[in-house]
Every structure is written in structure tokens, then in C-alpha cells.
Scaffold this motif. Structure first.
Motif, mmCIF file in Angstrom:
data_model
loop_
_atom_site.group_PDB
_atom_site.id
_atom_site.type_symbol
_atom_site.label_atom_id
_atom_site.label_comp_id
_atom_site.label_asym_id
_atom_site.label_seq_id
_atom_site.Cartn_x
_atom_site.Cartn_y
_atom_site.Cartn_z
ATOM 1 N N PRO A 121 -56.909 47.108 61.422
ATOM 2 C CA PRO A 121 -57.057 47.772 62.728
ATOM 3 C C PRO A 121 -58.497 47.816 63.216
ATOM 4 O O PRO A 121 -58.737 48.076 64.404
ATOM 5 C CB PRO A 121 -56.501 49.181 62.469
ATOM 6 C CG PRO A 121 -56.602 49.373 60.987
ATOM 7 C CD PRO A 121 -56.406 48.010 60.375
ATOM 8 N N ALA A 122 -59.456 47.542 62.313
ATOM 9 C CA ALA A 122 -60.859 47.527 62.708
ATOM 10 C C ALA A 122 -61.415 46.111 62.796
ATOM 11 O O ALA A 122 -62.633 45.937 62.900
ATOM 12 C CB ALA A 122 -61.684 48.350 61.715
ATOM 13 N N CYS A 123 -60.543 45.116 62.764
ATOM 14 C CA CYS A 123 -61.010 43.730 62.806
ATOM 15 C C CYS A 123 -61.794 43.488 64.094
ATOM 16 O O CYS A 123 -61.317 43.814 65.187
ATOM 17 C CB CYS A 123 -59.829 42.768 62.731
ATOM 18 S SG CYS A 123 -60.325 41.020 62.848
ATOM 19 N N PRO A 124 -62.997 42.917 63.999
ATOM 20 C CA PRO A 124 -63.807 42.713 65.208
ATOM 21 C C PRO A 124 -63.260 41.638 66.145
ATOM 22 O O PRO A 124 -63.728 41.516 67.270
ATOM 23 C CB PRO A 124 -65.166 42.297 64.628
ATOM 24 C CG PRO A 124 -64.848 41.690 63.304
ATOM 25 C CD PRO A 124 -63.684 42.476 62.781
ATOM 26 N N VAL A 125 -62.266 40.865 65.689
ATOM 27 C CA VAL A 125 -61.740 39.768 66.507
ATOM 28 C C VAL A 125 -60.328 40.037 67.008
ATOM 29 O O VAL A 125 -60.024 39.810 68.180
ATOM 30 C CB VAL A 125 -61.783 38.437 65.722
ATOM 31 C CG1 VAL A 125 -61.061 37.334 66.488
ATOM 32 C CG2 VAL A 125 -63.225 38.025 65.469
ATOM 33 N N CYS A 126 -59.426 40.510 66.119
ATOM 34 C CA CYS A 126 -58.013 40.586 66.518
ATOM 35 C C CYS A 126 -57.484 41.996 66.734
ATOM 36 O O CYS A 126 -56.313 42.145 67.091
ATOM 37 C CB CYS A 126 -57.148 39.847 65.503
ATOM 38 S SG CYS A 126 -56.865 40.731 63.948
ATOM 39 N N ALA A 127 -58.291 43.036 66.502
ATOM 40 C CA ALA A 127 -57.804 44.389 66.781
ATOM 41 C C ALA A 127 -57.430 44.501 68.264
ATOM 42 O O ALA A 127 -58.136 43.977 69.132
ATOM 43 C CB ALA A 127 -58.869 45.416 66.423
ATOM 44 N N PRO A 128 -56.310 45.160 68.573
ATOM 45 C CA PRO A 128 -55.818 45.174 69.965
ATOM 46 C C PRO A 128 -56.818 45.708 70.977
ATOM 47 O O PRO A 128 -56.810 45.297 72.137
ATOM 48 C CB PRO A 128 -54.570 46.066 69.875
ATOM 49 C CG PRO A 128 -54.128 45.965 68.455
ATOM 50 C CD PRO A 128 -55.388 45.835 67.648
ATOM 51 N N ASP A 129 -57.683 46.624 70.563
ATOM 52 C CA ASP A 129 -58.600 47.244 71.532
ATOM 53 C C ASP A 129 -59.971 46.595 71.558
ATOM 54 O O ASP A 129 -60.888 47.095 72.207
ATOM 55 C CB ASP A 129 -58.751 48.734 71.207
ATOM 56 C CG ASP A 129 -59.284 48.970 69.801
ATOM 57 O OD1 ASP A 129 -59.268 48.015 68.992
ATOM 58 O OD2 ASP A 129 -59.708 50.104 69.504
ATOM 59 N N ARG A 130 -60.146 45.472 70.854
ATOM 60 C CA ARG A 130 -61.449 44.829 70.798
ATOM 61 C C ARG A 130 -61.587 43.762 71.879
ATOM 62 O O ARG A 130 -60.726 42.890 72.017
ATOM 63 C CB ARG A 130 -61.675 44.198 69.422
ATOM 64 C CG ARG A 130 -61.760 45.200 68.281
ATOM 65 C CD ARG A 130 -62.943 46.149 68.462
ATOM 66 N NE ARG A 130 -62.998 47.143 67.417
ATOM 67 C CZ ARG A 130 -63.787 47.029 66.341
ATOM 68 N NH1 ARG A 130 -64.562 45.968 66.221
ATOM 69 N NH2 ARG A 130 -63.783 47.963 65.418
ATOM 70 N N ALA A 131 -62.653 43.822 72.629
ATOM 71 C CA ALA A 131 -62.946 42.789 73.618
ATOM 72 C C ALA A 131 -63.555 41.584 72.919
ATOM 73 O O ALA A 131 -64.247 41.710 71.906
ATOM 74 C CB ALA A 131 -63.903 43.329 74.675
ATOM 75 N N ARG A 177 -51.024 35.862 69.126
ATOM 76 C CA ARG A 177 -49.752 36.141 69.792
ATOM 77 C C ARG A 177 -49.121 37.441 69.301
ATOM 78 O O ARG A 177 -48.127 37.909 69.887
ATOM 79 C CB ARG A 177 -48.773 34.985 69.554
ATOM 80 C CG ARG A 177 -49.262 33.648 70.067
ATOM 81 C CD ARG A 177 -48.194 32.577 70.008
ATOM 82 N NE ARG A 177 -47.684 32.339 68.656
ATOM 83 C CZ ARG A 177 -46.743 31.452 68.355
ATOM 84 N NH1 ARG A 177 -46.217 30.717 69.324
ATOM 85 N NH2 ARG A 177 -46.337 31.280 67.108
ATOM 86 N N GLN A 178 -49.692 38.033 68.233
ATOM 87 C CA GLN A 178 -49.119 39.246 67.648
ATOM 88 C C GLN A 178 -50.235 40.235 67.328
ATOM 89 O O GLN A 178 -50.413 40.641 66.184
ATOM 90 C CB GLN A 178 -48.320 38.908 66.382
ATOM 91 C CG GLN A 178 -47.207 37.901 66.591
ATOM 92 C CD GLN A 178 -46.478 37.582 65.305
ATOM 93 O OE1 GLN A 178 -45.931 38.450 64.625
ATOM 94 N NE2 GLN A 178 -46.449 36.308 64.935
ATOM 95 N N ARG A 179 -51.004 40.590 68.341
ATOM 96 C CA ARG A 179 -52.134 41.500 68.155
ATOM 97 C C ARG A 179 -51.689 42.809 67.506
ATOM 98 O O ARG A 179 -50.739 43.460 67.944
ATOM 99 C CB ARG A 179 -52.787 41.808 69.504
ATOM 100 C CG ARG A 179 -53.626 40.686 70.095
ATOM 101 C CD ARG A 179 -54.935 40.530 69.317
ATOM 102 N NE ARG A 179 -55.804 39.565 69.941
ATOM 103 C CZ ARG A 179 -56.938 39.876 70.567
ATOM 104 N NH1 ARG A 179 -57.320 41.128 70.649
ATOM 105 N NH2 ARG A 179 -57.681 38.928 71.095
ATOM 106 N N GLY A 180 -52.413 43.193 66.462
ATOM 107 C CA GLY A 180 -52.124 44.442 65.771
ATOM 108 C C GLY A 180 -50.988 44.358 64.780
ATOM 109 O O GLY A 180 -50.783 45.295 63.990
ATOM 110 N N LEU A 181 -50.244 43.262 64.797
ATOM 111 C CA LEU A 181 -49.110 43.106 63.884
ATOM 112 C C LEU A 181 -49.391 42.051 62.823
ATOM 113 O O LEU A 181 -49.135 42.270 61.644
ATOM 114 C CB LEU A 181 -47.850 42.737 64.677
ATOM 115 C CG LEU A 181 -47.388 43.756 65.726
ATOM 116 C CD1 LEU A 181 -46.209 43.197 66.505
ATOM 117 C CD2 LEU A 181 -47.020 45.072 65.051
ATOM 118 N N ALA A 182 -49.882 40.911 63.249
ATOM 119 C CA ALA A 182 -50.173 39.823 62.321
ATOM 120 C C ALA A 182 -51.679 39.763 62.068
ATOM 121 O O ALA A 182 -52.476 39.962 62.989
ATOM 122 C CB ALA A 182 -49.682 38.494 62.892
ATOM 123 N N PRO A 183 -52.102 39.476 60.847
ATOM 124 C CA PRO A 183 -53.535 39.406 60.557
ATOM 125 C C PRO A 183 -54.138 38.082 61.005
ATOM 126 O O PRO A 183 -53.429 37.099 61.241
ATOM 127 C CB PRO A 183 -53.573 39.520 59.033
ATOM 128 C CG PRO A 183 -52.286 38.889 58.583
ATOM 129 C CD PRO A 183 -51.269 39.264 59.643
#
Length: 382
Positions: free
Chosen positions: A355-365, A276-282
Motif C-alpha cells: 500500500p506504500a509502493c511509490p509506483v503502484c499504490a492507488p493514491d500515488r501520482a 490494471r489492478q491498482r491496490g490489488l495486484a503487486p
């Protein structure tokens, strides 16, 4: 300086008689207090709104007003405030609602059944919860993964608090070694499915809570079905493959995940709300990108655990769940709380979104769920 006006104090019986003769009986308590019961036909107006409401509803300063609160003090103070505004026909009920009820005078309650009112009375007295909050809990659904060391105390207190539906998933059976810490189970249920034992205990504690007992192992094949319709997910497992699977599903389906873990004499917990907080919460992967090898993370059966430790962490997890459901306080999002039982110490660490998380980074599919067999980890549920 003028002395405060002297306000008449009247007994509940006199107040009742004046009410029947046409006086307005006004309950000045807050709404959450009135939810526990109020004098019949009293008008509920919280003290903060009293002057403004009466300016519209009772503009005549000669209107007879009889004020009542819980024990009589607030009604006196409200009457004095109204006297300062020009109202001249005021009285306060001695002993308030408690004395009114003790005198056997008629009471009324909101449209809630007596069991609800009595069972949750301590929540209803909290202005931060009150009737609306308790109804929100009753409408909530929580997924508890694992009916073991963490899931036991967490589910026990969530049911007691009035969470309306608990979906509990676990494919294990009760073992005698579980009883040292898994408080949902009893000696005579050894060999029974844990979810069946959990349902028995929780239904006896609070029959208002619906228990969905799912005797299944959490896998990529059923993870979305298990999360369907739930508001919060509580990770009560000790299983790294399932933990990563839960994290990925909660990010994908935008569900808050309340994480907990125990090892020997130490435990930790957090709230992961990256969905619910992509890019903000881990998310969990921001903290632990990959699972450790099995030899670096033995489970409880291999390393042992102090029996009370899962109780401490499980109760803290339940606290975070209730806060999320009620929208209260500050959740542990972005923070890891660690507990050292031997030192009786709590430590807090900040965790940022990767920001490079493979699951929750905003730009990751989303690439799908990883097969849990690809991970090497211990098994069990505390």
C-alpha cells in the motif's frame, strides 16, 4: 426400462446421397472441431444445442436427419437422444468426418486459409482456444525485451503458437558464449545484432508472425514508444535498471508484465499486473523496492548459468503470455514461482500489493521514470 432405439448407420457415400436427395446432414461436433473442416453443406449444430435448435428449425418429427461427428460415436448418441424426443427418420454416418474425408467426399472449411488451418490445427482442436482464440493470438502484439537466454525460448514458442506480432528490443550482438543457451542464434551469426538474428530464426519458423526488430537499449527516452500498442510485455533481460523501468512503464500504461530471472541453477517468474489492478495486484517494486548492489546480484557473465535453465523459465514465461492473451487459467499474478534445477523443485510464494509502493499504490501520482544510471546493477540478457 426401455432399450435405446436402434439408429441406422450409413456409409459416407450413402449419407452423401441422402443429403443430395434432401436429407439434412448435421455435424454435431463443437465449433472448434468444425473449424478444421466439415462435410460440404452440412449444418453445424453442437450436440448441446441440437435439441433446442431442431425444435425451431425442424419441428416435423418425420424430417430426415443424418448426423455426423468425428468418428461416429457422438452422432449415434445424439441420434438416440433425438429419437427419445420423437424424431423417427434418423441415421448416423459410420466413421464420421474422418471416413467422409477418406472417401474423397466434398469438404468445406471456414473462411481461413489452408496454412492457418494446418499450422495451428492442434490449437484449433482445443475448445479453450479454437478458431476465435487462434485469431485473437494472430491479432496480438507482444513486446519481448531481450533476445538472449529468456527471450530466445519465449519468442520461439510465441511465434510458433501464432502470436501475430513480436516486437523484440535488444541492442546487443551475438557472442559465441551466448550459444550455450540463446537458441535463436547460430554460430555463423556471431557479431550480428541479436534482433536481426532473432528475426531471421523466427521468420523461418513462422512467416505469419511479424517481427519488429528494435536494435535499441531500453531507456526512459524510448520506453513508452516500445510499449505503444502491445498487449503484454515479457521481461527477458538480466538488467536491473531496465527491469525497474519496464515495471514503472507497465504500471503507468496498464500493461501486464511477465517477469523472469535466472541465476546459476535457479530461476523465478511472476506476472505483475498492477497497472490494471491498482491496490490489488503487486508490481515488481512491491517485491523488490530497490535494486541490490552489483556485488549481490552478479549477471550470467559473472556468475554463470546452467544452459537449459533459461529455457525452462523462458517457456514458462511464454505460457503465461499465452494465458493472458487467451484469457485462460490463472496467471501468476501475486505469486512468485521459483525453480531449483539441481533439486528439480518448484516453490511458490505469495506477494501482496504494497500500500506504500511509490509506483503502484492507488493514491500515488506518477512522478516520471527514474534515470537508469542511478541504479547499480549488472548488464546483459541471460
Amino acid at each position: 426400462m426401455h432399450a435405446p432405439p436402434v439408429i441406422r448407420s450409413v456409409s459416407p457415400a450413402v449419407a452423401h446421397a441422402r443429403q443430395q436427395a434432401g436429407a439434412r446432414l448435421i455435424d454435431v461436433r463443437a465449433a472448434h472441431e468444425r473449424a478444421l473442416g466439415m462435410a460440404q453443406h452440412a449444418l453445424g449444430i453442437a450436440r448441446d444445442a441440437l435439441a433446442q435448435t431442431l425444435a425451431t428449425d425442424a419441428p416435423d418429427p418425420n424430417t430426415e436427419l443424418v448426423l455426423i461427428c468425428q468418428r461416429g460415436m457422438r452422432s449415434q448418441q445424439c441420434a438416440q437422444a433425438l429419437a427419445a424426443l420423437g424424431y423417427r427418420n434418423l441415421a448416423s454416418v459410420e466413421g464420421g468426418t474422418e471416413a467422409w474425408q477418406a472417401a474423397g467426399l466434398p469438404m468445406c472449411k471456414p473462411d481461413i486459409d489452408p496454412d492457418f488451418s494446418e499450422r495451428y490445427s492442434r490449437h484449433l482442436r482445443l475448445p479453450e482456444v479454437g478458431l476465435d482464440g487462434q485469431k485473437a493470438l494472430e491479432a496480438a502484439r507482444v513486446l519481448v525485451v531481450g533476445a538472449g537466454g529468456l527471450g530466445s525460448p519465449a519468442a520461439y514458442y510465441l511465434a510458433a503458437a501464432g502470436v501475430g506480432s513480436l516486437r523484440i528490443a535488444d541492442d546487443d550482438v551475438v557472442d559465441r558464449s551466448n550459444l550455450q543457451r540463446q537458441i535463436l542464434h547460430t554460430n555463423d551469426r556471431v557479431g550480428q545484432p541479436k534482433v536481426a538474428s532473432a528475426a531471421h530464426t523466427l521468420s523461418a519458423l513462422n512467416p505469419r508472425t511479424r517481427i519488429e526488430a528494435i536494435c535499441e537499449r531500453v531507456t526512459a527516452a524510448n520506453i513508452e514508444r516500445l510499449l505503444d500498442g502491445v498487449d503484454v510485455v515479457l521481461d527477458g533481460g538480466d538488467n536491473f535498471p531496465v527491469r525497474y523501468l519496464l515495471n514503472d512503464a507497465c504500471v503507468q500504461l496498464r500493461k501486464p508484465l511477465v517477469y523472469g530471472a535466472v541465476h546459476r541453477f535457479e530461476g523465478q517468474l511472476s506476472v505483475f499486473d498492477a497497472g490494471r489492478q491498482r491496490g490489488l495486484a503487486p508490481c515488481y517494486r512491491c517485491m523488490f523496492p530497490e535494486p541490490p548492489p552489483a556485488e549481490a546480484a552478479p549477471n550470467c557473465a559473472e556468475a554463470g548459468v546452467l544452459g537449459v535453465l533459461p529455457g525452462v523459465i523462458g517457456l514458462l514465461q511464454a505460457t503465461e503470455v499465452l494465458k493472458l492473451l487467451l484469457g485462460l487459467g490463472t496467471p501468476l499474478t501475486g505469486r512468485i514461482l521459483q525453480f531449483d534445477a539441481l533439486g528439480m523443485l518448484f516453490r511458490e510464494f505469495r506477494v501482496s500489493a504494497d500500500p506504500a509502493c511509490p509506483v503502484c499504490a492507488p493514491d500515488r501520482a506518477f512522478l516520471g521514470y527514474v534515470d537508469e544510471a542511478a541504479y547499480c546493477a549488472g548488464d546483459g540478457n541471460g
